[in-house]
Design an enzyme around this catalytic site. Sequence first.
Site, mmCIF file in Angstrom:
data_model
loop_
_atom_site.group_PDB
_atom_site.id
_atom_site.type_symbol
_atom_site.label_atom_id
_atom_site.label_comp_id
_atom_site.label_asym_id
_atom_site.label_seq_id
_atom_site.Cartn_x
_atom_site.Cartn_y
_atom_site.Cartn_z
ATOM 1 N N GLY A 140 90.149 24.471 40.025
ATOM 2 C CA GLY A 140 90.445 23.830 38.747
ATOM 3 C C GLY A 140 89.509 24.324 37.654
ATOM 4 O O GLY A 140 88.939 25.417 37.761
ATOM 5 N N THR A 157 85.866 25.326 38.609
ATOM 6 C CA THR A 157 85.837 26.577 39.376
ATOM 7 C C THR A 157 85.999 27.774 38.438
ATOM 8 O O THR A 157 85.290 28.777 38.559
ATOM 9 C CB THR A 157 86.986 26.590 40.404
ATOM 10 O OG1 THR A 157 86.929 25.386 41.141
ATOM 11 C CG2 THR A 157 86.910 27.789 41.324
ATOM 12 N N GLU A 202 93.946 6.619 38.106
ATOM 13 C CA GLU A 202 92.557 6.254 38.416
ATOM 14 C C GLU A 202 91.668 6.328 37.165
ATOM 15 O O GLU A 202 90.640 5.664 37.079
ATOM 16 C CB GLU A 202 91.994 7.161 39.515
ATOM 17 C CG GLU A 202 91.927 8.629 39.131
ATOM 18 C CD GLU A 202 91.356 9.531 40.208
ATOM 19 O OE1 GLU A 202 90.952 9.029 41.266
ATOM 20 O OE2 GLU A 202 91.311 10.754 39.972
ATOM 21 N N ARG A 249 99.722 -7.059 44.055
ATOM 22 C CA ARG A 249 98.984 -6.326 45.089
ATOM 23 C C ARG A 249 98.770 -4.887 44.640
ATOM 24 O O ARG A 249 99.677 -4.274 44.071
ATOM 25 C CB ARG A 249 99.781 -6.304 46.398
ATOM 26 C CG ARG A 249 99.953 -7.659 47.051
ATOM 27 C CD ARG A 249 98.700 -8.054 47.832
ATOM 28 N NE ARG A 249 98.936 -9.224 48.646
ATOM 29 C CZ ARG A 249 98.689 -10.473 48.259
ATOM 30 N NH1 ARG A 249 98.218 -10.713 47.054
ATOM 31 N NH2 ARG A 249 98.923 -11.486 49.071
ATOM 32 N N ILE A 281 95.716 19.095 42.165
ATOM 33 C CA ILE A 281 96.821 18.129 42.111
ATOM 34 C C ILE A 281 96.863 17.449 40.739
ATOM 35 O O ILE A 281 97.867 16.876 40.364
ATOM 36 C CB ILE A 281 96.714 17.052 43.225
ATOM 37 C CG1 ILE A 281 95.448 16.217 43.076
ATOM 38 C CG2 ILE A 281 96.818 17.679 44.598
ATOM 39 C CD1 ILE A 281 95.495 14.907 43.848
ATOM 40 N N ASP A 282 95.752 17.526 39.986
ATOM 41 C CA ASP A 282 95.652 16.784 38.717
ATOM 42 C C ASP A 282 96.466 17.412 37.579
ATOM 43 O O ASP A 282 96.701 16.760 36.568
ATOM 44 C CB ASP A 282 94.193 16.677 38.265
ATOM 45 C CG ASP A 282 93.306 16.030 39.314
ATOM 46 O OD1 ASP A 282 93.834 15.299 40.161
ATOM 47 O OD2 ASP A 282 92.079 16.261 39.277
ATOM 48 N N ARG A 311 92.169 12.148 37.823
ATOM 49 C CA ARG A 311 90.957 12.112 36.992
ATOM 50 C C ARG A 311 91.261 11.709 35.554
ATOM 51 O O ARG A 311 91.838 10.661 35.366
ATOM 52 C CB ARG A 311 90.180 13.420 37.084
ATOM 53 C CG ARG A 311 89.536 13.582 38.455
ATOM 54 C CD ARG A 311 88.434 14.579 38.521
ATOM 55 N NE ARG A 311 87.139 14.091 38.072
ATOM 56 C CZ ARG A 311 86.397 13.185 38.701
ATOM 57 N NH1 ARG A 311 86.819 12.616 39.821
ATOM 58 N NH2 ARG A 311 85.221 12.837 38.238
#
Length: 380
Positions: free
Chosen positions: A117, A120, A237, A283, A141-142, A186
């Site tokens: 990513g 890197t 997240e 939940r 994956i982001d 992220r």
Amino acid sequence: MSDLKKIGILINGGDAPGLNAVIRAIIKTARVHGVESVGFIEGFKGLVENRFIQLEGNPLASGIIQKGGAIIGSSLNTNVFNYKVIEDGNVVYKDMSDVCVQNLRDDGIDCLFTLGGDSTQKAARDLSLKGIRVIGVPKTIDNDVAGTDMTFGYNTAVSVATEALDRLHTTAETHNRIMVLEVMGRYAGWIALESAISGGADVALIPEIPYDMDKVVEAINNRKARGKNFSVMVVSEGAYPKGGDLFIKGTREGGEGVINVQLGGAGEFVAREIEARTGMTARNTTLGYLQRGGTPTATDRVLSTKYGAKAMELALEGKFNVLAVLKDGKLDSIPLEEVIGNNKEIGAVEGGTEESNMKTIKMDDDLVKTARDVGICLGD
Ligand code: F6P
């Protein structure tokens, strides 16, 4: 004619479905041109310690297009310009970049492929300034790497999140509950927004739109008024309430000079708030590493193969210090300088900062419009 004889492959950062498909495509394209391929074990760690394996003709590198993970491993939280070593029982941080440069020269590596990513590619750019020929491949994956339409691994993560939402839907409906799914990504909401659309969610909270809980409660109550006694929500997240802070679960070990926070807790917070404010049972399910593991989707296998073959072609053409990208659906390349944004200082703190050129969702993106058109509440 290319002067290329031997190339090295290195992976850094969290795994993403499609890594092995990229490796395979590089090896195969290299083979056609008589170029030898090696892979550094555990990414930058292997480069510092000069641990690598031959990939050409290696049974380990055969039959891997469908395999999750990475046959050569990956380094996590590793900055070779600020590398953690133990000396006389004490932890010290050292610049090991010259060791990496020397190892690559000693090993006769004509070009290093960096699969990773934004952090890197920042390290790859820094090594290129020391004379190493590098070519980046956008993995995560982001989907937050600047300059490319899509990173490999992203499509699989969205598919896994979609399947989770399908499953949460039936249980939400059966028990008249609010089901929250916390997904990764992220500081970018790509996984959340796309899976919310494909999974038919009612609410999607993303980092790009700090949310107003009153609006979310209103959306749920409106559904209730229409006789829908359940709701399904996706929470990134990295999502946080207006005027509030990111949800940080802890720090990631090691690697001074890299962004160390571990995100987590955004979904649980939303579930508790919704329960308190609507009186309905809520939940949270945190999807976690299921999004990164396992077999890549067909889309990711094809994308990874395209990226691997393109990266090798770029090397053969002598186009170094670039990132293989997909621009308006076509394979292309951009200078690594464009990927790293204003974060120019060699060895400095890497991706995921305000300085970096991270690709987040813009408010005029079709995904945002589509989500709003089909009535997904974005918390604003
Ligand atoms: O960048 C990929 C990613 O899975 C993010 O979505 C997530 O925040 C992070 O890595 C998790 O990192 P770690 O593997 O250190 O827990």
